[in-house]
Enzyme design. Structure first.
Site, PDB file in Angstrom:
ATOM      1  N   HIS A 148      44.176  50.326  40.353  1.00  0.00           N
ATOM      2  CA  HIS A 148      44.902  51.125  39.271  1.00  0.00           C
ATOM      3  C   HIS A 148      45.269  51.918  40.240  1.00  0.00           C
ATOM      4  CE1 HIS A 148      43.295  49.496  35.926  1.00  0.00           C
ATOM      5  NE2 HIS A 148      43.957  48.108  36.501  1.00  0.00           N
TER       6      HIS A 148
ATOM      7  N   LYS B  28      43.985  42.504  19.937  1.00  0.00           N
ATOM      8  CA  LYS B  28      43.263  42.643  20.960  1.00  0.00           C
ATOM      9  C   LYS B  28      43.169  43.756  20.891  1.00  0.00           C
ATOM     10  CE  LYS B  28      43.356  41.456  25.037  1.00  0.00           C
ATOM     11  NZ  LYS B  28      44.416  41.061  26.568  1.00  0.00           N
TER      12      LYS B  28
ATOM     13  N   ARG C  64      45.009  41.282  44.119  1.00  0.00           N
ATOM     14  CA  ARG C  64      44.346  40.680  44.702  1.00  0.00           C
ATOM     15  C   ARG C  64      43.435  40.115  45.314  1.00  0.00           C
ATOM     16  NH1 ARG C  64      40.547  42.361  39.431  1.00  0.00           N
ATOM     17  NH2 ARG C  64      42.248  40.778  38.398  1.00  0.00           N
TER      18      ARG C  64
ATOM     19  N   SER D 166      38.776  45.815  36.369  1.00  0.00           N
ATOM     20  CA  SER D 166      38.176  46.284  34.462  1.00  0.00           C
ATOM     21  C   SER D 166      37.227  45.675  33.135  1.00  0.00           C
ATOM     22  CB  SER D 166      39.847  46.623  33.778  1.00  0.00           C
ATOM     23  OG  SER D 166      40.766  47.094  34.217  1.00  0.00           O
TER      24      SER D 166
END
Length: 164
Positions: free
Chosen positions: A17, A41, A95, A133
Protein backbone atom coordinates in the site's frame (compact mmCIF):
# COMPACT_ATOMS: atom_id res chain seq x y z
CA UNK A 1 -5.68 20.14 -9.51
CA UNK A 2 -5.77 16.43 -10.39
CA UNK A 3 -6.99 14.25 -7.53
CA UNK A 4 -6.66 10.47 -7.30
CA UNK A 5 -8.58 8.21 -4.94
CA UNK A 6 -6.94 5.03 -3.64
CA UNK A 7 -9.40 2.82 -1.82
CA UNK A 8 -9.01 -0.32 0.21
CA UNK A 9 -9.70 -1.89 3.54
CA UNK A 10 -6.13 -1.15 4.69
CA UNK A 11 -6.67 -3.77 7.41
CA UNK A 12 -3.75 -3.38 8.02
CA UNK A 13 -1.84 -1.02 5.77
CA UNK A 14 1.26 -2.80 4.44
CA UNK A 15 4.34 -1.92 2.43
CA UNK A 16 2.57 -2.67 -0.87
CA UNK A 17 0.00 0.00 0.00
CA UNK A 18 2.79 2.40 0.94
CA UNK A 19 4.42 1.85 -2.46
CA UNK A 20 1.17 2.66 -4.28
CA UNK A 21 0.52 5.76 -2.15
CA UNK A 22 4.06 7.07 -2.76
CA UNK A 23 3.82 6.53 -6.51
CA UNK A 24 0.32 8.06 -6.73
CA UNK A 25 1.61 11.10 -4.83
CA UNK A 26 4.27 11.58 -7.49
CA UNK A 27 1.66 11.40 -10.28
CA UNK A 28 -1.23 13.44 -8.88
CA UNK A 29 -1.65 16.84 -7.24
CA UNK A 30 -3.75 15.40 -4.39
CA UNK A 31 -4.36 11.85 -3.17
CA UNK A 32 -7.34 10.70 -1.14
CA UNK A 33 -6.99 7.42 0.74
CA UNK A 34 -10.47 5.97 1.16
CA UNK A 35 -10.93 3.31 3.82
CA UNK A 36 -13.79 0.99 2.92
CA UNK A 37 -15.97 0.39 5.96
CA UNK A 38 -18.62 -2.24 5.39
CA UNK A 39 -21.08 -2.80 8.18
CA UNK A 40 -21.49 -6.48 7.25
CA UNK A 41 -17.72 -7.11 7.46
CA UNK A 42 -15.98 -6.61 10.77
CA UNK A 43 -12.32 -5.78 10.28
CA UNK A 44 -9.46 -6.62 12.59
CA UNK A 45 -8.72 -2.93 13.12
CA UNK A 46 -11.22 -0.17 13.71
CA UNK A 47 -11.62 2.45 10.98
CA UNK A 48 -10.03 4.95 13.40
CA UNK A 49 -6.97 2.73 13.89
CA UNK A 50 -6.64 2.21 10.14
CA UNK A 51 -6.89 5.98 9.57
CA UNK A 52 -4.21 6.66 12.20
CA UNK A 53 -1.90 4.07 10.64
CA UNK A 54 -2.47 5.57 7.19
CA UNK A 55 -1.81 9.08 8.52
CA UNK A 56 1.55 7.91 9.91
CA UNK A 57 2.39 6.56 6.45
CA UNK A 58 0.99 9.53 4.50
CA UNK A 59 2.66 12.36 6.40
CA UNK A 60 6.23 11.43 5.37
CA UNK A 61 5.10 10.93 1.76
CA UNK A 62 3.50 14.37 1.77
CA UNK A 63 6.73 15.83 3.19
CA UNK A 64 8.75 14.03 0.49
CA UNK A 65 6.51 14.84 -2.50
CA UNK A 66 4.63 17.97 -1.46
CA UNK A 67 1.38 16.24 -2.42
CA UNK A 68 -1.44 16.58 0.09
CA UNK A 69 -2.86 13.23 1.16
CA UNK A 70 -6.28 13.07 2.78
CA UNK A 71 -7.85 10.11 4.55
CA UNK A 72 -11.58 9.41 4.47
CA UNK A 73 -13.88 6.48 5.13
CA UNK A 74 -16.71 5.34 2.91
CA UNK A 75 -19.37 2.64 3.05
CA UNK A 76 -20.84 2.72 -0.43
CA UNK A 77 -19.60 2.55 -3.98
CA UNK A 78 -16.00 3.54 -4.63
CA UNK A 79 -17.12 5.69 -7.57
CA UNK A 80 -19.33 7.68 -5.20
CA UNK A 81 -16.35 8.17 -2.89
CA UNK A 82 -14.26 9.24 -5.90
CA UNK A 83 -16.85 11.76 -7.01
CA UNK A 84 -17.21 13.11 -3.45
CA UNK A 85 -13.43 13.59 -3.34
CA UNK A 86 -13.39 15.31 -6.72
CA UNK A 87 -11.13 12.57 -8.08
CA UNK A 88 -10.40 12.21 -11.78
CA UNK A 89 -8.93 8.75 -11.21
CA UNK A 90 -9.17 5.69 -9.03
CA UNK A 91 -5.72 4.22 -8.42
CA UNK A 92 -5.39 0.47 -8.07
CA UNK A 93 -2.29 -1.58 -7.31
CA UNK A 94 -1.77 -4.82 -9.23
CA UNK A 95 0.28 -7.67 -7.79
CA UNK A 96 -0.44 -10.33 -10.39
CA UNK A 97 -2.74 -11.46 -13.20
CA UNK A 98 -5.43 -12.50 -10.74
CA UNK A 99 -5.55 -8.91 -9.44
CA UNK A 100 -5.68 -7.67 -13.04
CA UNK A 101 -8.67 -9.86 -13.93
CA UNK A 102 -10.63 -8.66 -10.91
CA UNK A 103 -9.60 -5.01 -11.24
CA UNK A 104 -10.33 -4.91 -14.99
CA UNK A 105 -13.87 -6.11 -14.32
CA UNK A 106 -14.33 -3.52 -11.56
CA UNK A 107 -12.90 -0.78 -13.79
CA UNK A 108 -15.41 -1.67 -16.48
CA UNK A 109 -18.32 -1.46 -14.07
CA UNK A 110 -16.99 1.77 -12.57
CA UNK A 111 -16.57 3.29 -16.03
CA UNK A 112 -20.28 2.80 -16.67
CA UNK A 113 -21.24 4.21 -13.26
CA UNK A 114 -18.82 7.17 -13.41
CA UNK A 115 -17.52 7.79 -16.95
CA UNK A 116 -15.54 10.87 -15.86
CA UNK A 117 -13.42 8.86 -13.40
CA UNK A 118 -10.62 6.78 -14.94
CA UNK A 119 -8.97 3.77 -13.34
CA UNK A 120 -5.18 3.85 -13.22
CA UNK A 121 -3.24 0.66 -12.51
CA UNK A 122 0.12 0.72 -10.79
CA UNK A 123 2.05 -2.54 -11.00
CA UNK A 124 3.42 -3.61 -7.64
CA UNK A 125 7.14 -3.24 -7.13
CA UNK A 126 8.84 -6.67 -7.08
CA UNK A 127 9.87 -6.31 -3.43
CA UNK A 128 6.24 -5.91 -2.27
CA UNK A 129 4.35 -7.93 -4.89
CA UNK A 130 3.74 -10.86 -2.53
CA UNK A 131 2.24 -8.88 0.38
CA UNK A 132 -1.48 -9.11 1.21
CA UNK A 133 -3.25 -7.80 4.30
CA UNK A 134 -4.95 -11.16 4.88
CA UNK A 135 -1.57 -12.93 4.96
CA UNK A 136 -0.11 -10.29 7.28
CA UNK A 137 -3.02 -10.80 9.69
CA UNK A 138 -2.60 -14.58 9.55
CA UNK A 139 1.15 -14.45 10.20
CA UNK A 140 0.68 -11.97 13.06
CA UNK A 141 -2.08 -14.10 14.61
CA UNK A 142 0.26 -17.09 14.62
CA UNK A 143 3.07 -15.12 16.24
CA UNK A 144 5.18 -14.80 13.10
CA UNK A 145 7.53 -11.95 12.24
CA UNK A 146 5.70 -9.35 10.11
CA UNK A 147 8.42 -6.68 10.13
CA UNK A 148 9.28 -7.24 6.45
CA UNK A 149 5.68 -6.63 5.37
CA UNK A 150 4.38 -3.60 7.30
CA UNK A 151 5.69 -0.27 8.61
CA UNK A 152 7.10 -0.48 12.16
CA UNK A 153 4.13 1.28 13.80
CA UNK A 154 1.76 -1.23 12.19
CA UNK A 155 3.85 -4.20 13.33
CA UNK A 156 3.79 -2.86 16.90
CA UNK A 157 0.00 -2.42 16.83
CA UNK A 158 -0.59 -5.93 15.47
CA UNK A 159 1.76 -7.52 18.00
CA UNK A 160 -0.11 -5.70 20.79
CA UNK A 161 -3.47 -6.84 19.43
CA UNK A 162 -2.46 -10.47 19.21
CA UNK A 163 -0.76 -10.53 22.63
CA UNK A 164 -4.19 -9.97 24.23
Amino acid sequence: MKTALYSGSFDPVHLGHVDVVRRAARLFDRVVLAIGVHHAKAGLLSPEDRAAMLRAVADPITAETGTPIEIVTFDGLVVDAARAAGAVAIVRGLRNTTDFEYEAQMAGMNAVLAPAVDTIYLGAAPEVRHIASSLVRQIAALGGDIDAFVPPHVAEKLRALYRR
